[in-house]
Enzyme design. Structure first.
Site, short mmCIF file in Angstrom:
data_model
loop_
_atom_site.label_atom_id
_atom_site.label_comp_id
_atom_site.label_asym_id
_atom_site.label_seq_id
_atom_site.Cartn_x
_atom_site.Cartn_y
_atom_site.Cartn_z
N ARG A 317 -9.25 4.91 -0.76
CA ARG A 317 -7.98 4.49 -0.15
C ARG A 317 -7.32 3.42 -1.01
O ARG A 317 -6.10 3.46 -1.26
CB ARG A 317 -8.28 3.96 1.25
CG ARG A 317 -7.09 3.40 2.03
CD ARG A 317 -7.55 3.09 3.44
NE ARG A 317 -6.67 2.19 4.17
CZ ARG A 317 -5.62 2.58 4.88
NH1 ARG A 317 -5.29 3.85 4.92
NH2 ARG A 317 -4.89 1.70 5.54
N HIS A 340 -0.33 0.40 7.61
CA HIS A 340 -0.47 -1.04 7.76
C HIS A 340 0.60 -1.57 8.71
O HIS A 340 1.78 -1.23 8.57
CB HIS A 340 -0.32 -1.75 6.40
CG HIS A 340 -1.51 -1.58 5.51
ND1 HIS A 340 -1.45 -1.75 4.14
CD2 HIS A 340 -2.80 -1.26 5.78
CE1 HIS A 340 -2.64 -1.54 3.62
NE2 HIS A 340 -3.47 -1.24 4.60
#
Length: 368
Positions: A317, A340
């Site tokens: 990631r 996020h």
């Protein structure tokens, strides 16, 4: 420790856990962590003479954090425990259990954030292409090591019955290890050998699809393992992901990932699917939903077998995010892709890119 608290405090902890799960929509992992911190705090308060929750004050909170620090808690742990105390204090004040929000003025230690280690683009490509070429672990020889997996002639698009979610496979580790090793033990031409061989080939296709998805989308390992067949939009090459807090987002993937998914769904998944598979996209060798623990072993095993630096699914990631930014992607776009909630979480990858640039400069420039 929860049982050692006075009944009123136990009830407050239980109500707080329900608030986190039902109102704040926090994950089970987050609820466990926050509740554990609050139980530790209230037990410390009880030992300091607080008979009731209303007697909790800033002095007790600071004493609790100081004790945690003397016991060797890391700065990241202290920061999380401070966040747990502030969240609990604010909730308890709103619920009328505390006269004031006593943790509102509690300072939080600034957690030290190490820059994540990332693979180079060529290393990431070597990793995702490893299934069928190298073994997923030094001690478990792959059925088809050194060659591409053989694809059964029959197959076709899979339509799985059942509900959209299935139980996570608890015995996946043994099942997958046996499947990876099956090629070395099964004899060609026998019924048992053909079954084991087909399972091993299916596992290799599954591994390739998993690695391509992780690097191609940058999703978390829990998000990848939680995908259902219906979450994949083949026409638009997009996966629907449910991230932290149940937040939904659409993440695109590339042509290599599409090919790996098509091979897995046509020829791999039908060989592993069973009564417990339901709609799970990625399956363990025994037919249940692939669990994150086994997925981590798959990633680290192929990295080791391919002679790459140690890497985890989260490392893939990190690598995907860094390579996106190095390729000119907008920071806000990367934030949305990764899921996020704060841009600050995404900005760390700009630091990674700068550090890689500095390293290249120091190595190559004569005046460095």
């Amino acid at each position: 420790m929860h049982e050692a608290l006075p009944s009123a405090m136990r009830e407050a902890v239980d109500e707080f856990a329900g608030h986190l799960a039902g109102v704040r929509n926090r994950s089970a992992h987050t609820v466990r962590a926050y509740v554990g911190d609050v139980v530790s705090l209230l037990d410390h308060a009880r030992r300091m003479g607080c008979a009731e929750l209303a007697e909790l004050d800033l002095t007790v909170l600071r004493s609790w954090l100081a004790k945690q620090r003397t016991m060797g808690a890391a700065r990241t742990s202290l920061a999380r425990r401070s966040a747990s105390a502030r969240t609990f204090s604010a909730w308890a004040h709103r619920a009328g259990l505390l006269p004031t929000d006593v943790a509102g003025a509690l300072a939080s230690p600034r957690a030290h954030r190490d820059l994540p280690s990332v693979l180079r683009a060529d290393q990431a490509a070597a990793l995702v292409e490893a299934p069928g070429r190298s073994a997923p672990g030094a001690s478990t020889p792959d059925t088809v090591a050194g060659s591409r997996p053989r694809v059964p002639a029959s197959g076709g698009r899979l339509t799985a019955p059942g509900s959209a979610s299935g139980p996570t496979e608890t015995d996946t580790a043994d099942g997958d290890a046996a499947a990876h090793a099956a090629g070395g033990t099964a004899k060609a031409g026998t019924a048992s050998g053909a079954t084991a061989d087909g399972t091993a080939e299916a596992v290799v296709l599954r591994d390739r699809a998993l690695l391509e998805l992780l690097y191609g989308t940058g999703v978390r390992i829990s998000e990848a393992c939680g995908l259902d067949i219906a979450d994949v939009d083949h026409a638009r090459r997009v996966v629907r992901v449910f991230g932290k807090g149940g937040r939904e987002r659409a993440v695109p993937y590339g042509v290599p990932a599409q090919r790996a998914l098509d091979e897995w769904l046509r020829h791999g998944r039908p060989a592993l699917a069973g009564p417990h598979s339901r709609e799970a996209l990625l399956l363990g060798a025994r037919g249940g939903r692939l669990n994150p623990t086994m997925a981590r072993r798959i990633v680290s095993g192929y990295a080791e077998a391919a002679g790459l630096p140690p890497v985890s699914p989260h490392g893939l990631r990190h690598s995907a995010a860094t390579h996106l930014l190095e390729g000119g992607a907008d920071l806000r776009a990367v934030q949305e892709l990764l899921g996020h909630s704060s841009l600050a979480s995404t900005q760390i990858y700009t630091h990674v890119s700068v550090e890689r640039l500095r390293a290249a400069y120091r190595q190559a420039h004569p005046r460095a």
